[in-house]
Design an enzyme around this catalytic site. Structure first.
Site, PDB file in Angstrom:
ATOM      1  N   SER A  18       6.556  -0.606   7.159  1.00 20.61           N
ATOM      2  CA  SER A  18       5.896  -0.318   5.887  1.00 20.61           C
ATOM      3  C   SER A  18       4.618   0.474   6.120  1.00 20.61           C
ATOM      4  O   SER A  18       4.043   0.460   7.207  1.00 20.61           O
ATOM      5  CB  SER A  18       5.535  -1.619   5.167  1.00 20.61           C
ATOM      6  OG  SER A  18       6.684  -2.329   4.832  1.00 20.61           O
ATOM      7  N   HIS A  19       4.161   1.126   5.059  1.00 19.05           N
ATOM      8  CA  HIS A  19       2.948   1.932   5.138  1.00 19.05           C
ATOM      9  C   HIS A  19       1.772   1.143   5.705  1.00 19.05           C
ATOM     10  O   HIS A  19       1.102   1.587   6.637  1.00 19.05           O
ATOM     11  CB  HIS A  19       2.613   2.475   3.748  1.00 19.05           C
ATOM     12  CG  HIS A  19       1.352   3.282   3.727  1.00 19.05           C
ATOM     13  ND1 HIS A  19       0.128   2.722   3.399  1.00 19.05           N
ATOM     14  CD2 HIS A  19       1.115   4.580   4.025  1.00 19.05           C
ATOM     15  CE1 HIS A  19      -0.795   3.660   3.482  1.00 19.05           C
ATOM     16  NE2 HIS A  19      -0.235   4.795   3.856  1.00 19.05           N
ATOM     17  N   ALA A  20       1.507  -0.046   5.169  1.00 22.33           N
ATOM     18  CA  ALA A  20       0.348  -0.832   5.614  1.00 22.33           C
ATOM     19  C   ALA A  20       0.431  -1.160   7.098  1.00 22.33           C
ATOM     20  O   ALA A  20      -0.570  -1.091   7.811  1.00 22.33           O
ATOM     21  CB  ALA A  20       0.235  -2.120   4.800  1.00 22.33           C
TER      22      ALA A  20
ATOM     23  N   THR B 172       0.840  -1.203   0.000  1.00 19.86           N
ATOM     24  CA  THR B 172       0.000   0.000   0.000  1.00 19.86           C
ATOM     25  C   THR B 172       0.871   1.249   0.000  1.00 19.86           C
ATOM     26  O   THR B 172       2.051   1.201   0.343  1.00 19.86           O
ATOM     27  CB  THR B 172      -0.934   0.055   1.225  1.00 19.86           C
ATOM     28  OG1 THR B 172      -0.146   0.225   2.401  1.00 19.86           O
ATOM     29  CG2 THR B 172      -1.790  -1.187   1.334  1.00 19.86           C
TER      30      THR B 172
END
Length: 170
Positions: A93-95, A70
């Site tokens: 990470s973004h997610a 994402t």
């Protein structure tokens, strides 16, 4: 602050025990996939596989968002999703970050998850252990091992744990 520390300690212990093991997806069995736990919690929902921004409209409230990875434009989907499963990523990470902010389970680094899980299939996502259990598939077949560089995953996880330790002591 005490609540955040308690949650962090629980999650950090989970990462410490899994960081040197291949998260590899799909060795457990046909009905269970293994990934890296990045946001705690357990939930069951219907799979919604989204490959790009054009598929955002497919996600319904309570669905499990399944994707490769994402980016910031995906953030509004987390308010609708019951859980997130991605094919790549680490605890930074973004997610993973957004899932923790929305307090929904997230499992990452499940190789090939967008082709293994089918649209509409029911799954249970365990963000504490990193397991995704397929409820519509018999627990018999085994799937191939992943070929990943787990030294990098271990290094990134070690950096996250070190940074969090420093932050909580400060």
């Amino acid at each position: 602050v005490k609540q955040r520390k308690a949650v962090w300690n629980k999650v950090a212990k989970s990462w410490a025990t899994t960081r040197h093991q291949p998260a590899n997806t799909a060795k457990v069995s046909g009905a269970r996939l293994k990934g890296v736990p990045t946001s705690p919690g357990v939930t069951t929902g219907t799979v919604c596989v989204i490959h790009d921004e054009k598929g955002f409209g497919k996600l319904k409230p309570g669905d499990v968002l399944v994707c490769t990875s994402t980016t910031p434009p995906w953030t509004p989907l987390f308010a609708v999703a019951a859980a997130v499963v991605t094919a790549s990523g680490t605890p930074l990470s973004h997610a993973a970050i957004i899932a923790r902010e929305y307090a929904i389970p997230c499992v990452m680094s499940v190789d090939g998850v967008t082709s293994i899980l089918q649209q509409g299939e029911r799954v249970t996502v365990n963000g504490n252990t990193g397991e995704v259990t397929r409820l519509d598939v018999p627990n018999t077949e085994e799937q191939p091992k992943s070929q990943r560089n787990w030294k990098l995953v271990g290094l990134v996880t070690a950096v996250v744990v070190a940074a969090a330790t420093w932050w909580f002591k400060g």
